[in-house]
Design an enzyme around this catalytic site. Structure first.
Site, mmCIF file in Angstrom:
data_model
loop_
_atom_site.group_PDB
_atom_site.id
_atom_site.type_symbol
_atom_site.label_atom_id
_atom_site.label_comp_id
_atom_site.label_asym_id
_atom_site.label_seq_id
_atom_site.Cartn_x
_atom_site.Cartn_y
_atom_site.Cartn_z
ATOM 1 N N ALA A 171 0.801 -1.102 -0.040
ATOM 2 C CA ALA A 171 0.124 -0.113 0.016
ATOM 3 C C ALA A 171 1.027 1.281 0.031
ATOM 4 O O ALA A 171 2.055 1.160 0.503
ATOM 5 C CB ALA A 171 -0.755 0.122 1.323
ATOM 6 N N GLY A 208 0.358 -4.994 0.618
ATOM 7 C CA GLY A 208 -0.628 -4.966 -0.387
ATOM 8 C C GLY A 208 -0.276 -5.558 -1.671
ATOM 9 O O GLY A 208 -1.260 -6.091 -2.331
ATOM 10 N N GLU A 226 -0.498 -9.157 -1.139
ATOM 11 C CA GLU A 226 -2.145 -9.509 -1.159
ATOM 12 C C GLU A 226 -2.578 -9.451 -2.535
ATOM 13 O O GLU A 226 -3.714 -10.252 -2.710
ATOM 14 C CB GLU A 226 -2.866 -8.499 -0.164
ATOM 15 C CG GLU A 226 -2.231 -8.683 1.265
ATOM 16 C CD GLU A 226 -2.752 -7.651 2.330
ATOM 17 O OE1 GLU A 226 -2.433 -6.420 2.080
ATOM 18 O OE2 GLU A 226 -3.270 -7.948 3.388
ATOM 19 N N GLU A 232 4.008 -5.483 7.115
ATOM 20 C CA GLU A 232 3.215 -4.488 7.870
ATOM 21 C C GLU A 232 3.664 -4.456 9.274
ATOM 22 O O GLU A 232 3.580 -3.353 9.867
ATOM 23 C CB GLU A 232 1.745 -4.848 7.748
ATOM 24 C CG GLU A 232 0.994 -4.663 6.272
ATOM 25 C CD GLU A 232 1.296 -5.955 5.456
ATOM 26 O OE1 GLU A 232 1.962 -6.716 5.645
ATOM 27 O OE2 GLU A 232 0.673 -5.894 4.438
HETATM 28 C C1 HXC Z 1 5.089 4.640 -0.707
HETATM 29 C C2 HXC Z 1 7.119 3.355 -1.531
HETATM 30 C C3 HXC Z 1 6.973 2.149 -0.932
HETATM 31 C C4 HXC Z 1 5.435 2.232 -0.458
HETATM 32 C C5 HXC Z 1 8.597 1.958 -1.607
HETATM 33 N N1 HXC Z 1 8.375 3.326 -1.990
HETATM 34 N N2 HXC Z 1 7.843 1.497 -1.137
HETATM 35 N N3 HXC Z 1 6.230 4.461 -1.115
HETATM 36 N N4 HXC Z 1 4.580 3.238 -0.346
HETATM 37 N N5 HXC Z 1 4.864 1.041 0.067
HETATM 38 C C6 HXC Z 1 9.172 4.308 -2.440
HETATM 39 C C7 HXC Z 1 10.490 4.656 -1.679
HETATM 40 O O1 HXC Z 1 9.969 5.714 -0.653
HETATM 41 C C8 HXC Z 1 11.220 5.488 -2.595
HETATM 42 O O2 HXC Z 1 10.869 6.752 -2.873
HETATM 43 C C9 HXC Z 1 11.145 4.649 -3.922
HETATM 44 O O3 HXC Z 1 9.888 3.989 -3.753
HETATM 45 C C10 HXC Z 1 12.169 3.596 -4.166
HETATM 46 O O4 HXC Z 1 12.327 2.776 -2.882
HETATM 47 P P1 HXC Z 1 13.622 2.521 -2.069
HETATM 48 O O5 HXC Z 1 13.042 2.343 -0.831
HETATM 49 O O6 HXC Z 1 14.571 3.556 -2.237
HETATM 50 O O7 HXC Z 1 14.362 1.339 -3.145
HETATM 51 P P2 HXC Z 1 14.891 0.052 -2.190
HETATM 52 O O8 HXC Z 1 16.023 0.682 -1.321
HETATM 53 O O9 HXC Z 1 15.424 -0.839 -3.315
HETATM 54 O O10 HXC Z 1 13.991 -0.979 -1.316
HETATM 55 C C11 HXC Z 1 12.801 -1.413 -1.610
HETATM 56 C C12 HXC Z 1 11.912 -1.718 -0.608
HETATM 57 C C13 HXC Z 1 11.566 -0.601 0.445
HETATM 58 C C14 HXC Z 1 12.679 -2.809 0.357
HETATM 59 C C15 HXC Z 1 10.660 -2.477 -1.400
HETATM 60 O O11 HXC Z 1 11.130 0.572 -0.553
HETATM 61 C C16 HXC Z 1 10.569 -0.733 1.176
HETATM 62 O O12 HXC Z 1 10.719 -1.509 2.236
HETATM 63 N N6 HXC Z 1 9.239 -0.395 1.006
HETATM 64 C C17 HXC Z 1 8.059 -0.430 1.999
HETATM 65 C C18 HXC Z 1 7.702 -1.822 2.040
HETATM 66 C C19 HXC Z 1 6.315 -2.089 2.966
HETATM 67 O O13 HXC Z 1 6.624 -1.844 4.146
HETATM 68 N N7 HXC Z 1 5.300 -2.473 2.296
HETATM 69 C C20 HXC Z 1 3.795 -2.501 2.947
HETATM 70 C C21 HXC Z 1 3.317 -1.212 3.148
HETATM 71 S S1 HXC Z 1 1.968 -1.443 4.015
HETATM 72 P P3 HXC Z 1 11.720 7.969 -2.715
HETATM 73 O O14 HXC Z 1 11.048 9.236 -2.945
HETATM 74 O O15 HXC Z 1 12.520 7.899 -1.640
HETATM 75 O O16 HXC Z 1 12.687 7.928 -4.181
HETATM 76 C C22 HXC Z 1 0.723 -2.185 3.179
HETATM 77 C C23 HXC Z 1 -0.420 -2.626 4.199
HETATM 78 C C24 HXC Z 1 -1.655 -3.156 3.070
HETATM 79 O O17 HXC Z 1 0.823 -2.766 2.412
HETATM 80 C C25 HXC Z 1 -2.969 -3.022 3.741
HETATM 81 C C26 HXC Z 1 -3.872 -3.071 2.643
HETATM 82 C C27 HXC Z 1 -5.380 -2.784 3.368
#
Ligand code: HXC
Length: 257
Positions: free
Chosen positions: A65, A108, A111, A131
């Site tokens: 998400a 997400g 999912e 998450e």
């Molecule tokens: C918003 C995101 C994002 C996300 C990455 N980005 N994931 N922005 N939401 N979920 C953005 C980063 O901020 C960054 O922006 C750009 O994408 C590139 O990501 P990096 O982190 O620089 O890349 P990398 O170092 O290769 O790391 C990749 C990664 C990491 C390991 C996937 O980005 C990460 O941990 N992302 C979050 C993953 C996460 O926690 N997902 C779950 C979300 S909660 P900038 O501007 O800095 O370039 C969820 C709940 C679902 O999904 C519920 C449903 C109802």
């Protein structure tokens, strides 16, 4: 508003949908989920599309998400979250949906992958529910579909630790049906989709429904549903065509009637 999805024209019964928010690793914001739900709803009515392949980029299927959008939502915002309806609409898609996954499928994103009927993964794919690292938990089926796909112990490990598994592990656990070289993931998914697209559409629809029933019903009810669906297909033109084609030693041509 820029389009966050690319939807290909139907070719040999197959459409490819590409998630496209490259700056944020295809993070699923409300607009993207809404566009996906709307695209699938339109395809539902399109007789020329029999199977859909859903993919992201080489680096990420979807990294979850959109965390920045999530940060702006309080409890009431989450209660009124329009994404819930988008998820429901995506899960209601009745045609076969194949996910072609390279790179990150997290939160997400994982999912969304699990909304697909078949998952083909590149060797570098990573599946995870991180998450817990944000102080939350999966909210779009991640606890329910993951447990059904990989069993209790691995689902608990993934959701409680937040640590992702790789494609081979996902394949061994039954989350993924095939692992390919990353450059071939989409190609392989499309080849499989084209094969499935040649089958009888009504049989595909009812077989999909029956298989999904197995996930959320007891055996006796599931078997009853299967028997009814099997019986319903006896009234279709495509059943006659399939059997006639076998007897006449020629390929079947299914029309969805
Ligand atoms: C918003 C995101 C994002 C996300 C990455 N980005 N994931 N922005 N939401 N979920 C953005 C980063 O901020 C960054 O922006 C750009 O994408 C590139 O990501 P990096 O982190 O620089 O890349 P990398 O170092 O290769 O790391 C990749 C990664 C990491 C390991 C996937 O980005 C990460 O941990 N992302 C979050 C993953 C996460 O926690 N997902 C779950 C979300 S909660 P900038 O501007 O800095 O370039 C969820 C709940 C679902 O999904 C519920 C449903 C109802």
């Amino acid at each position: 508003m820029p389009q966050m999805l690319n939807v290909s024209p139907a070719e040999q019964g197959v459409r490819l949908i590409n998630l496209h928010r490259p700056d944020v690793l295809n993070a699923l914001n409300t607009e993207l989920l809404g566009e996906l739900a709307a695209a699938l709803a339109a395809i539902e009515q399109d007789p020329d599309t029999r199977v859909v392949v859903l993919t992201g980029s080489r680096k990420a299927f979807a990294a979850g998400a959109d965390i920045n959008e999530m940060a702006e939502r309080d409890l009431v915002g989450i209660l009124n979250d329009p994404r819930v309806a988008h998820w429901q609409n995506i899960s209601a898609f009745s045609k076969p949906l194949i996910a072609a996954v390279n790179g990150f499928a997290l939160g997400g994103g994982c999912e969304l992958v699990m909304h697909a009927d078949i998952i083909i993964a590149g060797e570098d794919a990573k599946f995870g529910q991180p998450e817990i690292n944000l102080g939350i938990m999966p909210g779009a089926g991640g606890t329910q579909r993951l447990l059904r796909a990989v069993g209790k112990s691995l689902a608990m490990q993934m959701v409680l630790s937040g640590v992702a598994i790789d494609a081979r592990h996902a394949e061994r656990a039954g989350l993924v049906s095939e692992v390919t070289q990353p450059e071939l993931t989409v190609e392989r998914a499309i080849a499989l989709a084209r094969l499935i697209a040649q089958k009888a559409p009504l049989a595909l629809r009812l077989a999909k429904e029956a298989l999904l029933k197995a996930q959320d019903t007891d055996l006796a009810s599931g078997l009853r549903f299967e028997r009814h669906a099997f019986t319903v297909l006896a009234g279709t033109q495509d059943r006659k065509e399939g059997i006639a084609a076998f007897q006449e030693k020629r390929p079947a041509h299914f029309t969805g009637q």
